[in-house]
Design a protein around this motif. Structure first.
Motif, PDB file in Angstrom:
ATOM      1  N   GLY A  72      28.195 -16.169 -11.608  1.00 50.26           N
ATOM      2  CA  GLY A  72      27.273 -15.608 -12.577  1.00 50.26           C
ATOM      3  C   GLY A  72      25.844 -16.002 -12.268  1.00 50.26           C
ATOM      4  N   LEU A  73      24.929 -15.445 -13.040  1.00 47.81           N
ATOM      5  CA  LEU A  73      23.494 -15.645 -12.833  1.00 47.81           C
ATOM      6  C   LEU A  73      22.871 -16.082 -14.148  1.00 47.81           C
ATOM      7  CD1 LEU A  73      21.114 -13.282 -10.891  1.00 47.81           C
ATOM      8  CD2 LEU A  73      20.524 -13.982 -13.205  1.00 47.81           C
ATOM      9  N   THR A  74      22.155 -17.195 -14.109  1.00 42.33           N
ATOM     10  CA  THR A  74      21.508 -17.741 -15.300  1.00 42.33           C
ATOM     11  C   THR A  74      20.002 -17.723 -15.122  1.00 42.33           C
ATOM     12  OG1 THR A  74      23.404 -19.164 -15.791  1.00 42.33           O
ATOM     13  CG2 THR A  74      21.296 -19.753 -16.803  1.00 42.33           C
ATOM     14  N   LYS A  75      19.306 -17.146 -16.096  1.00 41.83           N
ATOM     15  CA  LYS A  75      17.853 -17.019 -16.032  1.00 41.83           C
ATOM     16  C   LYS A  75      17.232 -17.808 -17.177  1.00 41.83           C
ATOM     17  CE  LYS A  75      14.250 -13.454 -15.522  1.00 41.83           C
ATOM     18  NZ  LYS A  75      13.915 -13.777 -14.141  1.00 41.83           N
ATOM     19  N   LEU A  76      16.304 -18.685 -16.855  1.00 41.81           N
ATOM     20  CA  LEU A  76      15.623 -19.475 -17.865  1.00 41.81           C
ATOM     21  C   LEU A  76      14.467 -18.697 -18.463  1.00 41.81           C
ATOM     22  CD1 LEU A  76      17.232 -21.687 -16.259  1.00 41.81           C
ATOM     23  CD2 LEU A  76      15.363 -23.243 -16.813  1.00 41.81           C
ATOM     24  N   ASP A  77      14.257 -18.882 -19.767  1.00 41.66           N
ATOM     25  CA  ASP A  77      13.099 -18.287 -20.424  1.00 41.66           C
ATOM     26  C   ASP A  77      11.819 -18.956 -19.923  1.00 41.66           C
ATOM     27  OD1 ASP A  77      14.875 -16.782 -21.845  1.00 41.66           O
ATOM     28  OD2 ASP A  77      14.263 -17.519 -23.823  1.00 41.66           O
ATOM     29  N   GLU A  78      10.722 -18.241 -20.051  1.00 42.13           N
ATOM     30  CA  GLU A  78       9.423 -18.825 -19.712  1.00 42.13           C
ATOM     31  C   GLU A  78       9.200 -20.075 -20.562  1.00 42.13           C
ATOM     32  OE1 GLU A  78       6.500 -19.148 -17.239  1.00 42.13           O
ATOM     33  OE2 GLU A  78       7.526 -17.210 -17.272  1.00 42.13           O
ATOM     34  N   GLY A  79       8.821 -21.164 -19.900  1.00 47.59           N
ATOM     35  CA  GLY A  79       8.595 -22.420 -20.594  1.00 47.59           C
ATOM     36  C   GLY A  79       9.795 -23.337 -20.647  1.00 47.59           C
ATOM     37  N   SER A  80      10.995 -22.829 -20.355  1.00 45.81           N
ATOM     38  CA  SER A  80      12.189 -23.667 -20.296  1.00 45.81           C
ATOM     39  C   SER A  80      12.393 -24.174 -18.876  1.00 45.81           C
ATOM     40  CB  SER A  80      13.425 -22.898 -20.763  1.00 45.81           C
ATOM     41  OG  SER A  80      13.419 -22.767 -22.170  1.00 45.81           O
ATOM     42  N   LEU A  81      12.890 -25.409 -18.762  1.00 44.34           N
ATOM     43  CA  LEU A  81      12.965 -26.066 -17.468  1.00 44.34           C
ATOM     44  C   LEU A  81      14.355 -26.602 -17.131  1.00 44.34           C
ATOM     45  CD1 LEU A  81       9.649 -28.150 -17.748  1.00 44.34           C
ATOM     46  CD2 LEU A  81       9.954 -25.924 -16.649  1.00 44.34           C
ATOM     47  N   TRP A  82      15.153 -26.953 -18.155  1.00 41.26           N
ATOM     48  CA  TRP A  82      16.480 -27.517 -17.919  1.00 41.26           C
ATOM     49  C   TRP A  82      17.520 -26.411 -17.841  1.00 41.26           C
ATOM     50  CZ3 TRP A  82      17.725 -32.354 -16.607  1.00 41.26           C
ATOM     51  CH2 TRP A  82      16.812 -33.376 -16.882  1.00 41.26           C
ATOM     52  N   ASN A  83      18.420 -26.497 -16.857  1.00 41.44           N
ATOM     53  CA  ASN A  83      19.488 -25.501 -16.804  1.00 41.44           C
ATOM     54  C   ASN A  83      20.739 -25.959 -17.554  1.00 41.44           C
ATOM     55  OD1 ASN A  83      21.081 -27.063 -14.835  1.00 41.44           O
ATOM     56  ND2 ASN A  83      19.613 -26.362 -13.310  1.00 41.44           N
ATOM     57  N   THR A  84      21.052 -27.224 -17.553  1.00 39.64           N
ATOM     58  CA  THR A  84      22.230 -27.719 -18.254  1.00 39.64           C
ATOM     59  C   THR A  84      21.959 -29.148 -18.711  1.00 39.64           C
ATOM     60  OG1 THR A  84      23.664 -26.417 -16.791  1.00 39.64           O
ATOM     61  CG2 THR A  84      24.727 -28.093 -18.113  1.00 39.64           C
ATOM     62  N   MET A  85      21.723 -29.317 -19.970  1.00 41.98           N
ATOM     63  CA  MET A  85      21.519 -30.649 -20.526  1.00 41.98           C
ATOM     64  C   MET A  85      21.670 -30.545 -22.041  1.00 41.98           C
ATOM     65  SD  MET A  85      21.140 -33.810 -19.779  1.00 41.98           S
ATOM     66  CE  MET A  85      20.656 -33.790 -18.043  1.00 41.98           C
ATOM     67  N   PRO A  86      22.615 -31.290 -22.659  1.00 41.45           N
ATOM     68  CA  PRO A  86      23.486 -32.289 -22.032  1.00 41.45           C
ATOM     69  C   PRO A  86      24.374 -31.674 -20.946  1.00 41.45           C
ATOM     70  CG  PRO A  86      23.538 -32.486 -24.425  1.00 41.45           C
ATOM     71  CD  PRO A  86      22.837 -31.193 -24.101  1.00 41.45           C
ATOM     72  N   CYS A  87      24.697 -32.516 -19.992  1.00 37.81           N
ATOM     73  CA  CYS A  87      25.412 -32.032 -18.809  1.00 37.81           C
ATOM     74  C   CYS A  87      26.924 -32.206 -18.976  1.00 37.81           C
ATOM     75  CB  CYS A  87      24.907 -32.746 -17.573  1.00 37.81           C
ATOM     76  SG  CYS A  87      25.179 -34.538 -17.625  1.00 37.81           S
ATOM     77  N   HIS A  88      27.655 -31.899 -17.932  1.00 33.60           N
ATOM     78  CA  HIS A  88      29.108 -31.987 -17.973  1.00 33.60           C
ATOM     79  C   HIS A  88      29.654 -32.115 -16.558  1.00 33.60           C
ATOM     80  CE1 HIS A  88      28.250 -27.639 -17.425  1.00 33.60           C
ATOM     81  NE2 HIS A  88      29.286 -27.705 -16.593  1.00 33.60           N
ATOM     82  N   THR A  89      30.897 -32.461 -16.468  1.00 28.88           N
ATOM     83  CA  THR A  89      31.680 -32.310 -15.249  1.00 28.88           C
ATOM     84  C   THR A  89      32.853 -31.397 -15.591  1.00 28.88           C
ATOM     85  OG1 THR A  89      33.056 -34.246 -15.728  1.00 28.88           O
ATOM     86  CG2 THR A  89      31.056 -34.628 -14.435  1.00 28.88           C
ATOM     87  N   HIS A  90      33.561 -30.916 -14.572  1.00 27.29           N
ATOM     88  CA  HIS A  90      34.854 -30.287 -14.819  1.00 27.29           C
ATOM     89  C   HIS A  90      35.781 -30.671 -13.678  1.00 27.29           C
ATOM     90  CE1 HIS A  90      32.410 -27.205 -12.800  1.00 27.29           C
ATOM     91  NE2 HIS A  90      31.803 -26.957 -13.933  1.00 27.29           N
TER      92      HIS A  90
END
Length: 278
Positions: free
Chosen positions: A180-198
């Motif tokens: 998949g493809l994830t796009k951040l909004d303008e002004g957002s910087l974190w992609n995954t936080m809180p984070c995780h493992t799997h």
């Protein structure tokens, strides 16, 4: 074909910055009129890019020989997302028009896969993941409108983002590959936080849509032994199942995620609180 061996979590603790980059960072995805290919022993995923200009590019029989089979997809499935200009992918004689931020799933058994750009002045950039497969599922094109979309996060925590799930069970059947493809909004910087493992899946992040002088600090490692890699435009990071995978940029960016492993349950994550990270 580059080959990356599996790295134990205890071994990763001992690696310096250069060695971490050698093992986990893929810093060159696109080469003009050619394809790149990195084979990881972690769940045997293959990661790469294809950027045809004036010429078409074929992933030929030499790849099959390296894999111990007759041709590339004899025992594999393939997922492709185009981040460049309009392009064409010909699979066993059938041509698919794949536009910007559109995807193509190619099932196991396809003997010929040829990549072309509609215009050399605006070349297609086909980013791909490939995983071992056990059966054939139909080749399928997926547009943004056909993807499963979810918007998560908040501007207050700098992680407002839209997740476009192209290759997932809710859209089409595959053996194990999801993308998949994830796009951040303008002004957002974190992609995954809180984070995780799997524990049941590995993952690859491919970062793009970035300015030349920007970067993403990709966080990796076990939750209590975090490390980071500095990632620039159109570079990818291989993430083992024991590692977190989160990033913060100096400016907004977009990334493609791909997963292979035991299951295809998107929400099967072991969440880690920020207070528990070290």
């Amino acid at each position: 074909m580059q080959v990356r061996q599996s790295i134990h979590s205890e071994h990763a603790k001992q690696l310096d910055t250069s060695a971490l980059r050698d093992q986990f960072l893929i810093d060159n995805i696109f080469v003009a009129d050619n394809y790149t290919m990195t084979y990881s022993h972690i769940d045997r995923i293959i990661i790469g890019g294809v950027m045809p200009l004036a010429n078409s590019v074929t992933i030929g029989s030499e790849v099959g020989k390296q894999l111990g089979v007759s041709y590339f997809l004899e025992r594999r499935e393939l997922g492709v997302i185009n981040i460049g200009g309009p392009g064409l992918i010909e699979v066993d004689g059938k041509t698919w028009e794949i536009g910007h931020q559109q995807a193509l799933y190619v099932g196991m058994g396809a003997q010929s896969v040829v990549f072309k750009s509609a215009s050399a002045a605006q070349p297609a950039k086909f980013y791909y993941n490939s995983a071992p497969a056990h059966t054939h599922y139909p080749d399928t094109k997926i547009t943004l409108e056909e993807a499963v979309t979810a918007t998560l996060g908040d501007a207050a925590t700098s992680n407002r983002r839209t997740i476009n799930k192209f290759i997932v069970p809710d859209v089409l059947p595959t053996c194990q590959l999801t993308m998949g493809l994830t796009k951040l909004d303008e002004g957002s910087l974190w992609n995954t936080m809180p984070c995780h493992t799997h524990e049941r899946r590995m993952e690859v992040y491919f970062y793009f849509d970035m300015d030349h002088d920007t970067a993403v600090f990709h966080m990796m490692g076990q939750p209590q032994e975090t490390r980071h890699l500095l990632v620039h435009n159109e570079q990818a990071v291989i993430s083992p199942s024991w590692s977190i995978h989160a990033g913060v940029g100096t400016k907004r960016y977009t990334f493609i995620w791909g997963m292979v492993g035991e299951n295809q349950v998107f929400d099967d994550m072991d969440h880690v609180k920020v207070s528990e990270l070290r």
